[in-house]
Design a protein around this motif. Structure first.
Motif, PDB file in Angstrom:
ATOM      1  N   ASP A   1     128.533  89.942  75.571  1.00  0.00           N
ATOM      2  CA  ASP A   1     128.919  89.120  74.401  1.00  0.00           C
ATOM      3  C   ASP A   1     128.689  87.709  74.393  1.00  0.00           C
ATOM      4  O   ASP A   1     128.467  87.079  73.272  1.00  0.00           O
ATOM      5  N   GLY A   2     128.211  87.179  75.607  1.00  0.00           N
ATOM      6  CA  GLY A   2     127.876  85.831  75.628  1.00  0.00           C
ATOM      7  C   GLY A   2     126.827  85.284  74.707  1.00  0.00           C
ATOM      8  O   GLY A   2     126.997  84.260  74.310  1.00  0.00           O
ATOM      9  N   ALA A   3     125.730  86.196  74.867  1.00  0.00           N
ATOM     10  CA  ALA A   3     124.536  85.727  73.885  1.00  0.00           C
ATOM     11  C   ALA A   3     125.019  85.678  72.258  1.00  0.00           C
ATOM     12  O   ALA A   3     124.455  84.940  71.680  1.00  0.00           O
ATOM     13  N   GLY A   4     125.789  86.570  71.921  1.00  0.00           N
ATOM     14  CA  GLY A   4     126.264  86.540  70.419  1.00  0.00           C
ATOM     15  C   GLY A   4     127.101  85.322  70.063  1.00  0.00           C
ATOM     16  O   GLY A   4     127.217  84.874  69.271  1.00  0.00           O
ATOM     17  N   TRP A   5     128.032  84.858  71.287  1.00  0.00           N
ATOM     18  CA  TRP A   5     128.888  83.858  70.949  1.00  0.00           C
ATOM     19  C   TRP A   5     128.020  82.577  71.065  1.00  0.00           C
ATOM     20  O   TRP A   5     128.515  81.802  70.159  1.00  0.00           O
ATOM     21  N   ALA A   6     127.052  82.268  71.928  1.00  0.00           N
ATOM     22  CA  ALA A   6     126.258  81.227  71.883  1.00  0.00           C
ATOM     23  C   ALA A   6     125.458  81.090  70.491  1.00  0.00           C
ATOM     24  O   ALA A   6     125.417  80.068  70.206  1.00  0.00           O
ATOM     25  N   LEU A   7     125.116  82.267  70.114  1.00  0.00           N
ATOM     26  CA  LEU A   7     124.264  81.973  68.615  1.00  0.00           C
ATOM     27  C   LEU A   7     125.350  81.537  67.550  1.00  0.00           C
ATOM     28  O   LEU A   7     124.957  80.965  66.755  1.00  0.00           O
ATOM     29  N   TRP A   8     126.397  82.204  67.583  1.00  0.00           N
ATOM     30  CA  TRP A   8     127.478  81.785  66.495  1.00  0.00           C
ATOM     31  C   TRP A   8     127.703  80.301  66.798  1.00  0.00           C
ATOM     32  O   TRP A   8     127.901  79.538  65.601  1.00  0.00           O
ATOM     33  N   ALA A   9     127.708  79.900  67.945  1.00  0.00           N
ATOM     34  CA  ALA A   9     128.154  78.451  68.215  1.00  0.00           C
ATOM     35  C   ALA A   9     127.090  77.474  67.801  1.00  0.00           C
ATOM     36  O   ALA A   9     127.121  76.488  67.176  1.00  0.00           O
ATOM     37  N   VAL A  10     125.722  77.937  67.974  1.00  0.00           N
ATOM     38  CA  VAL A  10     124.589  77.084  67.653  1.00  0.00           C
ATOM     39  C   VAL A  10     124.680  77.131  66.059  1.00  0.00           C
ATOM     40  O   VAL A  10     124.403  76.002  65.563  1.00  0.00           O
ATOM     41  N   ASP A  11     124.907  77.882  65.372  1.00  0.00           N
ATOM     42  CA  ASP A  11     124.836  77.899  63.933  1.00  0.00           C
ATOM     43  C   ASP A  11     126.021  76.989  63.300  1.00  0.00           C
ATOM     44  O   ASP A  11     125.636  76.375  62.488  1.00  0.00           O
ATOM     45  N   GLU A  12     127.021  77.095  64.141  1.00  0.00           N
ATOM     46  CA  GLU A  12     128.102  76.122  63.732  1.00  0.00           C
ATOM     47  C   GLU A  12     127.687  74.781  63.864  1.00  0.00           C
ATOM     48  O   GLU A  12     127.931  73.820  62.992  1.00  0.00           O
ATOM     49  N   VAL A  13     126.875  74.515  64.974  1.00  0.00           N
ATOM     50  CA  VAL A  13     126.575  73.017  65.338  1.00  0.00           C
ATOM     51  C   VAL A  13     125.502  72.590  64.471  1.00  0.00           C
ATOM     52  O   VAL A  13     125.355  71.503  63.772  1.00  0.00           O
ATOM     53  N   VAL A  14     124.639  73.470  64.022  1.00  0.00           N
ATOM     54  CA  VAL A  14     123.542  73.294  62.860  1.00  0.00           C
ATOM     55  C   VAL A  14     124.203  72.787  61.664  1.00  0.00           C
ATOM     56  O   VAL A  14     123.895  72.011  61.002  1.00  0.00           O
ATOM     57  N   ALA A  15     125.081  73.700  61.384  1.00  0.00           N
ATOM     58  CA  ALA A  15     126.030  73.606  59.784  1.00  0.00           C
ATOM     59  C   ALA A  15     126.609  72.193  60.062  1.00  0.00           C
ATOM     60  O   ALA A  15     126.668  71.285  59.041  1.00  0.00           O
ATOM     61  N   ALA A  16     127.288  71.718  61.088  1.00  0.00           N
ATOM     62  CA  ALA A  16     127.783  70.285  61.291  1.00  0.00           C
ATOM     63  C   ALA A  16     127.114  69.307  61.060  1.00  0.00           C
ATOM     64  O   ALA A  16     127.172  68.334  60.754  1.00  0.00           O
ATOM     65  N   THR A  17     125.697  69.553  61.813  1.00  0.00           N
ATOM     66  CA  THR A  17     124.617  68.269  61.720  1.00  0.00           C
ATOM     67  C   THR A  17     124.145  68.233  60.307  1.00  0.00           C
ATOM     68  O   THR A  17     123.935  66.953  59.997  1.00  0.00           O
ATOM     69  N   ALA A  18     124.259  69.193  59.374  1.00  0.00           N
ATOM     70  CA  ALA A  18     123.740  69.038  58.049  1.00  0.00           C
ATOM     71  C   ALA A  18     124.819  68.405  57.177  1.00  0.00           C
ATOM     72  O   ALA A  18     124.373  67.713  56.111  1.00  0.00           O
ATOM     73  N   ARG A  19     126.088  68.073  57.592  1.00  0.00           N
ATOM     74  CA  ARG A  19     126.862  67.560  56.934  1.00  0.00           C
ATOM     75  C   ARG A  19     126.798  66.068  57.024  1.00  0.00           C
ATOM     76  O   ARG A  19     126.338  65.648  58.082  1.00  0.00           O
ATOM     77  N   ASP A  20     127.080  65.311  55.962  1.00  0.00           N
ATOM     78  CA  ASP A  20     126.632  63.929  56.021  1.00  0.00           C
ATOM     79  C   ASP A  20     128.038  63.030  56.301  1.00  0.00           C
ATOM     80  O   ASP A  20     127.959  61.709  56.104  1.00  0.00           O
TER      81      ASP A  20
END
Length: 472
Positions: free
Chosen positions: A222-241
């Protein structure tokens, strides 16, 4: 972190004093248990007794972190996990952060607290303006204390938890990103990238210096799945201003996390490249051998592929997005056909439910898997324990112990699916069962006493994310 094998510590008496309920009552919210949450399970003479190994954490003047003895009940300097020098000078015969007559050391202690308070003010406080403001601040500060230099997000400070589980670290990164601390979140994920195998897979846990693993525990897919979920959340947070000016840019985030994303996506796609679209069996968050596929492995891998598709789309990589989406569609169909047709049990062959039912719902999946919401609600009955919290699953041993990670997970799922009343109920329960120093313990005994390690990174992260969901 869940440990199924009992600790060889003996059955010690709980030394914690009265529980401290620190949350500020700034809003009038209904504390009643929602109608769909059944009454508490009945206590039994067989209920287990587990010691409270530590009461919380303390950050010293040099930035190092050490555990507080059970029952400490310390007072922290505002916005920090630095013990107030003017508070209790000793706990259980051991001096705390008492700088004594050394004015230089006293200044260093105060400076450490000020740095922490500035960090807190530089982000967003989850639950601000609600009765959970203190809970949110406490969970976030504890989480910060558990992220060591180099981005190693350890499960706990106590030696048996002082390891980095990819799952726990991923949740820590999401909590940090959602509260405006994107730079810290990226460092946590960079640590995972540094220990990841070339084929994108992860071991169950790692030493915090990234030198390897502590034992021969089996790897967990499951580790690879959770890492991908976390990256997406970080990318989304970065897109916020609305983040701090010091936050890394979208281009920097991509440069630092693209390797982790590519390797993890490849790993998950390789796992589900099967006739039925389902991965092979693997140990999951229960930390036990798994002779057959569990929902606790399949659902996080689906969450990872869904997240990978969004991340690649945000990076304008259409081919990568389509590749991940195609794998996700096959895996989703496989899970709904097998687990879903049986009511989402823990194991693919059927049987009792599992807290991993929550992984089949938002915020982990963009849309709930077919029938997952009903199964998630029904699972509470078999998982409820005497103190009012939840066990990891319906087949978990009947020892009377509630587990805060699963209880917080259900708070998060409730908040993410619009069931505000249930989210408030579970968060209220967690708030009421903190240690004397305000930390969230891993376990709560049948009599309501906090037990095991406190704080626990996974629970702290889940609470922060749940409060953030309620704030939206």
């Amino acid at each position: 972190m869940l440990q199924v094998t009992p600790r060889r510590r003996g059955l010690l008496a709980i030394t914690a004093g009265c529980l401290a309920v620190v949350a500020a009552a700034t809003t009038a919210l209904d504390d009643a248990v929602p109608a769909h949450v059944p009454p508490g399970a009945v206590a039994s003479p067989d209920d287990a007794v587990v010691a409270l190994y530590q009461d919380g954490v303390e950050i010293l003047a040099d930035g190092s972190v050490r555990p507080l003895p059970a029952g400490s009940g310390v007072t922290y300097l505002a916005g920090s996990r630095v013990v107030d020098p003017g508070g209790p000078g000793a706990v259980a015969g051991r001096p705390l952060a008492d700088p004594g007559p050394d004015a230089g050391l006293r200044g260093a202690v105060l400076a450490r607290a000020e740095t922490s308070a500035a960090w807190l003010a530089g982000g967003r406080l989850p639950g601000a303006g609600t009765r959970f403001a203190a809970l949110g601040e406490s969970a976030l500060l504890d989480l910060r204390a558990l992220v060591l230099d180099g981005g190693a997000a350890v499960a706990g400070i106590e030696p048996h938890w002082r390891y980095v589980w990819p799952r726990d670290a991923s949740f820590a990164a999401v909590a940090l990103a959602r509260t405006g601390h994107v730079g810290d979140a990226v460092e946590v994920l960079e640590f995972l990238a540094s220990v990841q195998h070339d084929d994108g897979t992860f071991e169950a846990r790692y030493l915090p210096d990234a030198s390897g693993v502590p034992d021969d525990r089996a790897a967990q897919a499951d580790g690879a799945g959770w890492a991908l979920w976390a990256v997406d959340e970080v990318v989304a947070a970065t897109a916020r201003d609305d983040g701090p000016a010091s936050a890394p840019s979208a281009a920097e985030v991509r440069a630092r996390l693209s390797g982790l994303t590519t390797r993890s996506t490849d790993a998950v796609l390789a796992l589900v490249a099967t006739p039925d679209g389902l991965p092979p069996a693997s140990p999951d968050y229960w930390e036990v051998s798994a002779p057959e596929l569990t929902l606790g492995t399949a659902a996080p891998l689906l969450a990872g592929l869904e997240a990978s598709s969004r991340t690649h789309a945000a990076w304008h990589d259409d081919a990568g997005a389509e590749r991940a989406a195609a794998g996700a569609a096959r895996l989703r169909t496989g899970i709904e056909t097998t687990f879903g047709s049986a009511g989402y049990p823990r194991e693919i062959s059927g049987g009792p439910s599992d807290a991993a039912t929550a992984f089949a719902l938002p915020p982990f999946q963009p849309t709930p898997l077919r029938g997952a919401d009903d199964a998630w609600r029904a699972s509470v009955t078999d998982m409820l324990r005497p103190a009012g919290g939840l066990a990891p699953g319906g087949s978990w041993r009947r020892d009377g112990i509630s587990w805060t990670p699963q209880t917080a997970l259900y708070a998060l799922t409730a908040a993410s699916t619009g069931d505000r009343d249930q989210a408030l109920h579970w968060l209220g329960w967690i708030d009421e069962h903190r240690t004397a120093s305000g930390a969230i313990p891993e376990k709560v005994l049948a009599d309501g006493s906090p037990a095991a390690v406190a704080p626990l990174a996974w629970t702290s992260a889940l609470v922060v994310i749940a409060l953030d969901e309620l704030d939206r």
